[in-house]
Design a protein around this motif. Structure first.
Motif, PDB file in Angstrom:
ATOM      1  N   LEU A   1     -25.166  -2.677  40.448  1.00 33.94           N
ATOM      2  CA  LEU A   1     -26.405  -2.042  39.986  1.00 33.94           C
ATOM      3  C   LEU A   1     -27.543  -2.297  40.976  1.00 33.94           C
ATOM      4  CD1 LEU A   1     -27.844  -0.473  37.762  1.00 33.94           C
ATOM      5  CD2 LEU A   1     -28.311  -2.646  36.618  1.00 33.94           C
ATOM      6  N   VAL A   2     -27.632  -3.505  41.503  1.00 35.74           N
ATOM      7  CA  VAL A   2     -28.650  -3.811  42.508  1.00 35.74           C
ATOM      8  C   VAL A   2     -28.448  -2.953  43.753  1.00 35.74           C
ATOM      9  CG1 VAL A   2     -29.526  -5.602  44.064  1.00 35.74           C
ATOM     10  CG2 VAL A   2     -29.058  -6.154  41.672  1.00 35.74           C
ATOM     11  N   ALA A   3     -27.190  -2.771  44.171  1.00 33.80           N
ATOM     12  CA  ALA A   3     -26.911  -1.943  45.341  1.00 33.80           C
ATOM     13  C   ALA A   3     -27.339  -0.497  45.114  1.00 33.80           C
ATOM     14  CB  ALA A   3     -25.415  -2.008  45.676  1.00 33.80           C
ATOM     15  N   VAL A   4     -27.121   0.010  43.898  1.00 28.48           N
ATOM     16  CA  VAL A   4     -27.545   1.373  43.581  1.00 28.48           C
ATOM     17  C   VAL A   4     -29.066   1.485  43.623  1.00 28.48           C
ATOM     18  CG1 VAL A   4     -27.593   3.128  41.768  1.00 28.48           C
ATOM     19  CG2 VAL A   4     -25.488   1.871  42.229  1.00 28.48           C
ATOM     20  N   TYR A   5     -29.748   0.515  43.057  1.00 29.34           N
ATOM     21  CA  TYR A   5     -31.207   0.527  43.080  1.00 29.34           C
ATOM     22  C   TYR A   5     -31.751   0.450  44.512  1.00 29.34           C
ATOM     23  CZ  TYR A   5     -31.387  -0.204  38.009  1.00 29.34           C
ATOM     24  OH  TYR A   5     -31.271  -0.054  36.654  1.00 29.34           O
ATOM     25  N   LEU A   6     -31.137  -0.368  45.340  1.00 32.78           N
ATOM     26  CA  LEU A   6     -31.594  -0.499  46.726  1.00 32.78           C
ATOM     27  C   LEU A   6     -31.430   0.815  47.480  1.00 32.78           C
ATOM     28  CD1 LEU A   6     -30.226  -4.025  47.744  1.00 32.78           C
ATOM     29  CD2 LEU A   6     -32.586  -3.376  47.269  1.00 32.78           C
ATOM     30  N   GLY A   7     -30.311   1.476  47.269  1.00 28.81           N
ATOM     31  CA  GLY A   7     -30.108   2.750  47.946  1.00 28.81           C
ATOM     32  C   GLY A   7     -31.093   3.809  47.508  1.00 28.81           C
ATOM     33  N   GLY A   8     -31.444   3.811  46.229  1.00 32.00           N
ATOM     34  CA  GLY A   8     -32.379   4.814  45.741  1.00 32.00           C
ATOM     35  C   GLY A   8     -33.816   4.560  46.160  1.00 32.00           C
ATOM     36  N   ALA A   9     -34.187   3.290  46.352  1.00 33.34           N
ATOM     37  CA  ALA A   9     -35.576   2.965  46.678  1.00 33.34           C
ATOM     38  C   ALA A   9     -35.845   2.892  48.168  1.00 33.34           C
ATOM     39  CB  ALA A   9     -35.947   1.627  46.032  1.00 33.34           C
ATOM     40  N   LEU A  10     -34.814   2.908  48.994  1.00 32.35           N
ATOM     41  CA  LEU A  10     -35.009   2.693  50.422  1.00 32.35           C
ATOM     42  C   LEU A  10     -35.832   3.807  51.058  1.00 32.35           C
ATOM     43  CD1 LEU A  10     -34.426   0.979  52.894  1.00 32.35           C
ATOM     44  CD2 LEU A  10     -32.299   2.258  53.212  1.00 32.35           C
TER      45      LEU A  10
ATOM     46  N   MET B   1     -35.379  -4.602  53.504  1.00 36.70           N
ATOM     47  CA  MET B   1     -34.763  -3.430  54.117  1.00 36.70           C
ATOM     48  C   MET B   1     -35.802  -2.384  54.505  1.00 36.70           C
ATOM     49  SD  MET B   1     -31.466  -3.105  51.559  1.00 36.70           S
ATOM     50  CE  MET B   1     -30.952  -1.556  52.266  1.00 36.70           C
ATOM     51  N   GLY B   2     -36.748  -2.121  53.606  1.00 37.07           N
ATOM     52  CA  GLY B   2     -37.769  -1.117  53.896  1.00 37.07           C
ATOM     53  C   GLY B   2     -38.674  -1.530  55.042  1.00 37.07           C
ATOM     54  N   ALA B   3     -39.049  -2.815  55.103  1.00 40.66           N
ATOM     55  CA  ALA B   3     -39.911  -3.279  56.191  1.00 40.66           C
ATOM     56  C   ALA B   3     -39.201  -3.201  57.533  1.00 40.66           C
ATOM     57  CB  ALA B   3     -40.373  -4.709  55.915  1.00 40.66           C
ATOM     58  N   ALA B   4     -37.923  -3.564  57.567  1.00 44.36           N
ATOM     59  CA  ALA B   4     -37.175  -3.485  58.816  1.00 44.36           C
ATOM     60  C   ALA B   4     -37.045  -2.042  59.292  1.00 44.36           C
ATOM     61  CB  ALA B   4     -35.789  -4.114  58.633  1.00 44.36           C
ATOM     62  N   ALA B   5     -36.749  -1.131  58.366  1.00 47.49           N
ATOM     63  CA  ALA B   5     -36.628   0.278  58.745  1.00 47.49           C
ATOM     64  C   ALA B   5     -37.976   0.854  59.183  1.00 47.49           C
ATOM     65  CB  ALA B   5     -36.062   1.079  57.576  1.00 47.49           C
ATOM     66  N   ALA B   6     -39.051   0.502  58.460  1.00 49.26           N
ATOM     67  CA  ALA B   6     -40.374   1.018  58.818  1.00 49.26           C
ATOM     68  C   ALA B   6     -40.819   0.487  60.176  1.00 49.26           C
ATOM     69  CB  ALA B   6     -41.388   0.637  57.742  1.00 49.26           C
ATOM     70  N   TYR B   7     -40.514  -0.763  60.467  1.00 49.87           N
ATOM     71  CA  TYR B   7     -40.870  -1.343  61.770  1.00 49.87           C
ATOM     72  C   TYR B   7     -40.131  -0.626  62.893  1.00 49.87           C
ATOM     73  CZ  TYR B   7     -41.286  -4.767  65.541  1.00 49.87           C
ATOM     74  OH  TYR B   7     -41.530  -5.385  66.746  1.00 49.87           O
TER      75      TYR B   7
END
Length: 303
Positions: free
Chosen positions: A167-176, A107-113
């Motif tokens: 829990l994974v979804a919460v972590y993904l939202g916080g780290a994005l 997710m982060g790589a796609a957004a950064a690109y």
């Protein structure tokens, strides 16, 4: 006529000219003090680790009884872990940490690109929002997360409380936010001429992204995966709020349960679990260490 004396011959070869050695006082003022500071830092950082290892090998199960390091060496605490739910918690933690790391990188790589290569309405506002959002820790929103998961659980049970997927979804939202901004600077260091050359050869944006860009930004992907794995592996507050069933607990929540009651605290078992739980993080860190320095510094020179 002035003559010069040739250097003495030792064993058939000319002996090198003697070099001026640095005096002890000057050596310590310029270089020696660094060694002293390094030794103090290593001792300061290593002592808690050695103490925890000694406590894990102590059969009495207390921290005060481990003041004499390695006076009582026994593997009873490690053997007792097999009779608990430790390995279930270890599996839950690894699944959650790996899923979060992979999802964060993708997710982060796609957004950064997208922010680095495309120009669209709201781009600057989006980057500013990511910069502001990452200033606030995720735990500040634990009340909102709890209420949100209760409401989602009534509609989609798999995204409700006591769910590892939630829990994974919460972590993904916080780290994005923070990871996207970290990758964005690294993506900007990749020349745009590579994209243009690939387009001339007929490559699409998808082909450019998967076959060219991601290979060139491998260091930052490794760094983001490592940081995400470490932060998720040891996270306690959000995991304690979301996961209520003991079979779904992570290591941080499970190990805390062993020492939460002072009267029944088993520090020997706790330290044995802590030593084993540190091994996956240590192994991953050693495996990815060649990417860490380059991944953290390369994106800071071009924004």
């Amino acid at each position: 006529m002035a003559t010069t004396q040739a250097p003495p011959v030792v064993g058939g070869t000319a002996a090198p000219a003697s070099r001026n050695r640095m005096r002890p006082g000057r050596w310590f003022s310029e270089l020696g003090w660094r060694h002293v500071v390094g030794v103090i830092a290593v001792v300061y950082a290593a002592f808690p680790l050695v103490y925890v290892l000694s406590a894990s090998l102590s059969e009495n199960g207390t921290l005060t009884g481990s003041n004499s390091l390695f006076s009582d060496v026994s593997t009873a605490n490690y053997a007792q872990l097999g009779t608990t739910m430790f390995w279930t918690w270890m599996g839950n933690t690894l699944v959650i940490a790996v899923a979060t790391s992979v999802g964060t990188v993708l997710m982060g790589a796609a957004a950064a690109y997208a922010f680095s290569r495309f120009r669209f309405s709201g781009r600057r506002a989006g980057l500013t929002s990511l910069l502001i959002i990452q200033m606030f820790p995720q735990m500040l929103a634990f009340v909102a997360i709890f209420l949100l998961l209760i409401s989602l659980g009534n509609v989609v049970p798999v995204l409700g409380l006591n769910s590892k997927i939630a829990l994974v979804a919460v972590y993904l939202g916080g780290a994005l936010g923070v990871n996207t901004f970290l990758m964005y600077g690294f993506f900007n260091t990749v020349p745009r001429e590579l994209d243009e050359a690939a387009k001339i050869d007929g490559a699409t944006h998808t082909q450019i992204y998967w076959t060219i860009i991601l290979r060139l930004v491998a260091p930052i992907l490794a760094v983001v995966a490592l940081l995400s794995f470490i932060s998720t592996f040891g996270e306690f507050i959000i995991a304690r709020i979301v996961l209520s069933s003991e079979s779904n607990w992570t290591l941080a929540v499970g190990l805390y349960g062993w020492v939460s009651s002072l009267k029944e605290a088993n520090w020997g078992l706790f330290t044995a679990g802590a030593v084993i739980s540190a091994l996956p993080v240590l192994a991953l860190f050693l495996y990815l260490q060649k990417y860490i320095v380059g991944g953290l510094t390369a994106g800071s020179v071009k924004g």
